[in-house]
Design an enzyme around this catalytic site. Structure first.
Site, PDB file in Angstrom:
ATOM      1  N   LYS A 193      -9.097   3.013  -2.505  1.00  0.00           N
ATOM      2  CA  LYS A 193      -9.507   2.285  -1.295  1.00  0.00           C
ATOM      3  C   LYS A 193     -10.913   2.709  -0.873  1.00  0.00           C
ATOM      4  O   LYS A 193     -11.217   3.905  -0.795  1.00  0.00           O
ATOM      5  CB  LYS A 193      -8.509   2.595  -0.183  1.00  0.00           C
ATOM      6  CG  LYS A 193      -8.629   1.775   1.088  1.00  0.00           C
ATOM      7  CD  LYS A 193      -7.446   2.134   2.024  1.00  0.00           C
ATOM      8  CE  LYS A 193      -7.356   1.261   3.256  1.00  0.00           C
ATOM      9  NZ  LYS A 193      -6.133   1.588   4.054  1.00  0.00           N
ATOM     10  N   GLU A 229       0.832  -1.207   0.000  1.00  0.00           N
ATOM     11  CA  GLU A 229       0.000   0.000   0.000  1.00  0.00           C
ATOM     12  C   GLU A 229       0.873   1.267   0.000  1.00  0.00           C
ATOM     13  O   GLU A 229       1.865   1.348   0.720  1.00  0.00           O
ATOM     14  CB  GLU A 229      -0.850  -0.035   1.287  1.00  0.00           C
ATOM     15  CG  GLU A 229      -1.888   1.053   1.416  1.00  0.00           C
ATOM     16  CD  GLU A 229      -2.785   0.850   2.653  1.00  0.00           C
ATOM     17  OE1 GLU A 229      -2.532  -0.089   3.440  1.00  0.00           O
ATOM     18  OE2 GLU A 229      -3.752   1.625   2.811  1.00  0.00           O
ATOM     19  N   CYS A 259      -5.869  -3.247   1.749  1.00  0.00           N
ATOM     20  CA  CYS A 259      -5.832  -3.402   3.219  1.00  0.00           C
ATOM     21  C   CYS A 259      -7.224  -3.480   3.866  1.00  0.00           C
ATOM     22  O   CYS A 259      -7.862  -4.523   3.808  1.00  0.00           O
ATOM     23  CB  CYS A 259      -4.992  -2.287   3.826  1.00  0.00           C
ATOM     24  SG  CYS A 259      -4.207  -2.772   5.402  1.00  0.00           S
TER      25      CYS A 259
END
Lengths: 564, 564
Positions: free
Chosen positions: B118, B44, B154
């Protein structure tokens, strides 16, 4: 339709002090009833204090707050105040997620009417509400005396849509908002504009009750107000003091004009915010006095003046800690300041201590300069420990920005009253305080919580507070012969402009050059600011008074290689 | 359908170091190409480093990151690597709000394919992503060699619904996730369970690439892994080191088994996390050595051992600062420890300095005890300033919790390696380190970034690191005659249990009593912890290794009157 009278209870709560906050609510309700109010409006999260941060996540805290609200409703009822509608804030529980909410409740007739959960959760700047709260998702109204009240909590009126739009569709006779809106320079005008827009949106008067008082690095200025649907200012409570004002919704749906406190002078406003931050930090953490080093410079002089205004000169212990590099002028200025404010004044020369360290360590250059500052830090903390005093740090925002201070030296303390004031602002506020002193505003003469009688306070000898020499001389840390701040830093007039652009406006290098600052200054300042983050992390708390303070308002990594 | 080979690039980036991070990506892509990978997966926010905190809000930073990504795509292309599909993370810009996003991009054929934002933004614990990022709202897939890759970042796999559910509906051949998942004890197993659930949900293998390295108070342990759709572990990279592993998606849609690094011993895992936190703080902030006070006690001994493992004993300056209350045993233990790790060792008696202060200040009781600790703080900082060393603080979590330390005394430093270790854990890790030493693991012998060759490191004299006496003697601050920690605190075995329940599990008073702790202990411990918040705020950064560390993981007000 008859008139409806609202009491606006602008109070200073303490985070976690469920008993004290409830007792204060009860007291203000009594006073509101005496003034024939039907509805009493308190600030956001009145019962718990605000902001509660991660206390919200503790189950037993939520339970205790809930129990206290219920007991308060019963106490109101058993003392003949059950007929009041008491609008207050507390921590709630979301029925679906069981997570905490930021809740508005109405206490009436012995019960807690479990009401409205804040919809827009601020999570920028100093706010972390999305972290701790579940958002409410329905608007709420309540009929009292044939009038329909709509509710909103603070951020709900700062965002478009959401509960206020729903209330506009449903129609309300008055929009009641409870707030915990921290002070910053210029914010009172913004609040009023936003409230005027919402009053227009719902086509009804708006009541804006804000809390007052200091809580860690935030100061709440109060400044409660009421606008009619057309934006006319009907009422305004004073800033920085507790207050109970009363307004009446008339038969024609407008509020009847009431008292309007005047705007404060901008310097007085910021100065008072710093003093209230310190005063409430002391009161809520049980300190009766402060100690600080008095160098004869302007920063420590201004902080000492603020401390005298916060707790009285007789509760201030100033310590002069001259070294071989301290000028006679500085020593005289420190003594004059202490005498003016009626502070205790001790002289603790650091030369014998410096000599003892140097015989063992033989330090040079910056290490030797830092040693002097750290010996002073040890002495200040010795006063703090042995006399039970709050040590206050005297650093200003320009120093904090550039790392122009010694960690564990002049940076020691539990509170730092001027950490959000640029150096040029320090000078301005010092001049303002002297003008106010000359005009008769003595020590403790500010309009401030716990000092409701206001000016003039304890007279100053000669009507002077801060020695003029401290304001006018060239700033120096006096850690080596002939040292001047301008040896290491750009002149403050320029530096502070760059800092304001870089920090408060988040301008990058390209922006700063476009602002017209020269390349060398920009590069110097950016490098200094970026490298000092680790020191700022360990700096004491102090009151936010600008749009962007160091601390939780500006969360940058210590470890960062980004260089523009 | 042919096979598809993925390289898993578990790298240590630095926040803000766009040049260094891009260079490392290029290097790993070269190595991936040598191993015939078609796709290279990075962690990330690879280009920017992670977490960038409020740097996200700076326009010029976002522009610089975007420019660097484009240049990297061209560099890949011009060095013959344009055919690779390079999956990396950076900061993006939301097309609607123009706010920053946490973005996954694919570099291929000289261009940045601007990809996936994200969706779930963690805003709890140490995370503030809702504060800085705009959430993405669409899932993204990419066809490579006839296989459909789905992407997640994530937190996207830690929450139900969202992009992974969409991918499950759309169907993918492999779920590629890029992560910046901070280390805490026991988390590796949780990660694997969650990934197994998502693999089952999409019915395809999952690739989990995590970053490695220290960033302020976080340590990323790497531990990259790959699971098949049925949850079988196919690959696991080592923790705490950079790594490039390769896995292949076979014709039948499963991953071919590859190397699986064994789990570390739990003590080794935590110890290594602390060392990597320190080592990377030093490397990324340009420190080559450390200094600390060596008291002969276990805390400073363990920290010195960690420092030796992080930067070599020759870069550790230990300073013994005995007072009249220091026992001969303590002085010997400090000297033994320094000799074992090959550290510089100086003795700086504080009696002459203490005497000089006392002649001037005449302090008693706690003020006199604090004075001794603060003189030591001044000396440690003098070493730091004059030699350019990082001062490390030696406080453990039990002390921090109870405020059992002297602010500006033993608390000075830029980094605090064991601040998240309870005292009982300090003993356990000390014993583990000695066992490892006895088994031949010398100084610097840990598996850790920058030390890829791994054990055994520089041999220890006699195979002992930490003097047994430091581990076994009763803890004492030695600030007055015969002082023991247990005079002021419950025994650590009990104290640490209460602290774990109160801090990590947020148990309130009622919960703690229900846990079986006695009332007096509970009340003592809660009062100590609540009152010490102001000291913790000024404590140095140190690595989080538990589920709840002090610092941004636990945000409580300093000013709080809540007492249960």
């Amino acid at each position: 339709m008859s008139e409806l009278t609202f009491a606006l209870a602008q109070i200073d709560t303490c985070v976690g002090d469920l008993e004290g906050n409830a007792a204060k609510i009860l007291d203000y309700c009594r006073r509101a009833a005496e003034r024939r109010a039907a509805v009493v409006v308190f600030p956001e999260m009145t019962i718990t204090g605000y902001p509660i941060e991660d206390l919200a996540l503790r189950r037993t805290f939520r339970q205790a707050a809930w129990d206290r609200a219920n007991r308060l409703a019963q106490e109101l009822s058993s003392t003949g105040l059950g007929g009041l509608y008491v609008v207050a804030g507390t921590v709630g529980t979301d029925p679906a997620s069981h997570g905490p909410t930021n809740r508005l409740v109405v206490l009436h007739d012995g019960v807690v009417w479990s009401g409205y959960d804040k919809h827009f959760l601020p999570n920028y700047g100093v706010f972390d509400e999305f972290r701790i709260f579940t958002a409410g998702n329905r608007s709420v109204t309540l009929e009292i005396g044939g009038r329909r009240l709509g509710f909103a909590i603070c951020e709900d009126i700062w965002q478009d849509g959401g509960p206020v739009s729903e209330l506009a569709r449903r129609g309300v006779d008055v929009l009641v908002t409870i707030n915990g809106s921290p002070y910053e320079e210029g914010k009172t005008h913004v609040r009023r504009e936003i409230a005027a827009n919402r009053a227009a949106e719902v086509g009804a008067p708006i009541i804006y009750v804000n809390q007052v008082g200091g809580q860690d690095d935030l100061v709440f200025d109060g400044g409660t107000f009421v606008l009619n649907a057309d934006g006319t200012l009907v009422e305004r409570s004073p800033q920085f003091m507790e207050d109970l004002s009363v307004v009446t919704l008339t038969e024609n749906g407008t509020m009847r004009p009431a008292a309007v406190a005047p705007d404060l002078d901008p310097d007085e406003e910021v100065y008072t915010a710093c003093v209230l931050g310190l005063k409430d930090y002391m009161a809520k953490n049980h300190f009766h006095g402060v100690t600080l080093g008095l160098s004869g410079g302007i920063d420590s002089a201004l902080v000492a003046a603020m401390a005298a205004d916060a707790c009285g000169g007789q509760n201030v212990w100033g310590v002069s800690m001259p070294s071989m590099y301290s000028s006679d002028g500085s020593k005289d200025d420190a003594a004059d300041l202490a005498r003016n404010i009626g502070a205790h004044y001790d002289v603790q020369p650091i030369e014998p201590l410096f000599g003892a360290f140097q015989r063992q360590l033989d330090l040079h250059d910056v290490a030797a300069e830092n040693l002097q500052a750290r010996i002073r830090g040890v002495i200040v903390m010795a006063y703090s420990n042995s006399k039970g005093l709050l040590a206050v740090a005297t650093g200003n925002k320009s120093e904090l920005a550039c790392g122009y201070s010694t960690i564990y030296g002049d940076a020691v303390g539990g509170y730092a009253p001027i950490k959000d004031l640029l150096k040029t602002r320090v000078w301005e506020l010092s001049r303002w305080r002297n003008r106010a002193a000359a005009a008769g505003m003595g020590i403790g003469g500010l309009h401030i919580v716990g000092n409701e009688e206001g000016r003039p306070g304890v007279p100053l000898p000669g009507g002077v507070m801060i020695p003029v020499a401290s304001i006018e001389k060239a700033p120096s840390a006096e850690l080596r012969p002939g040292q001047k701040d301008s040896d290491s830093l750009p002149e403050y007039e320029l530096l502070d402009q760059v800092l304001a652009a870089y920090i408060e406006h988040a301008h990058g290098r390209a922006d700063l050059l476009a602002d017209g600052f020269d390349e060398q200054t920009v590069d110097t300042v950016m490098r200094l600011v970026d490298r000092a983050e680790w020191k700022r992390r360990q700096y004491p708390l102090g009151p936010k008074v600008t749009a962007l303070a160091f601390g939780r308002d500006r969360r940058l990594p210590v470890t960062s290689a980004f260089r523009e």
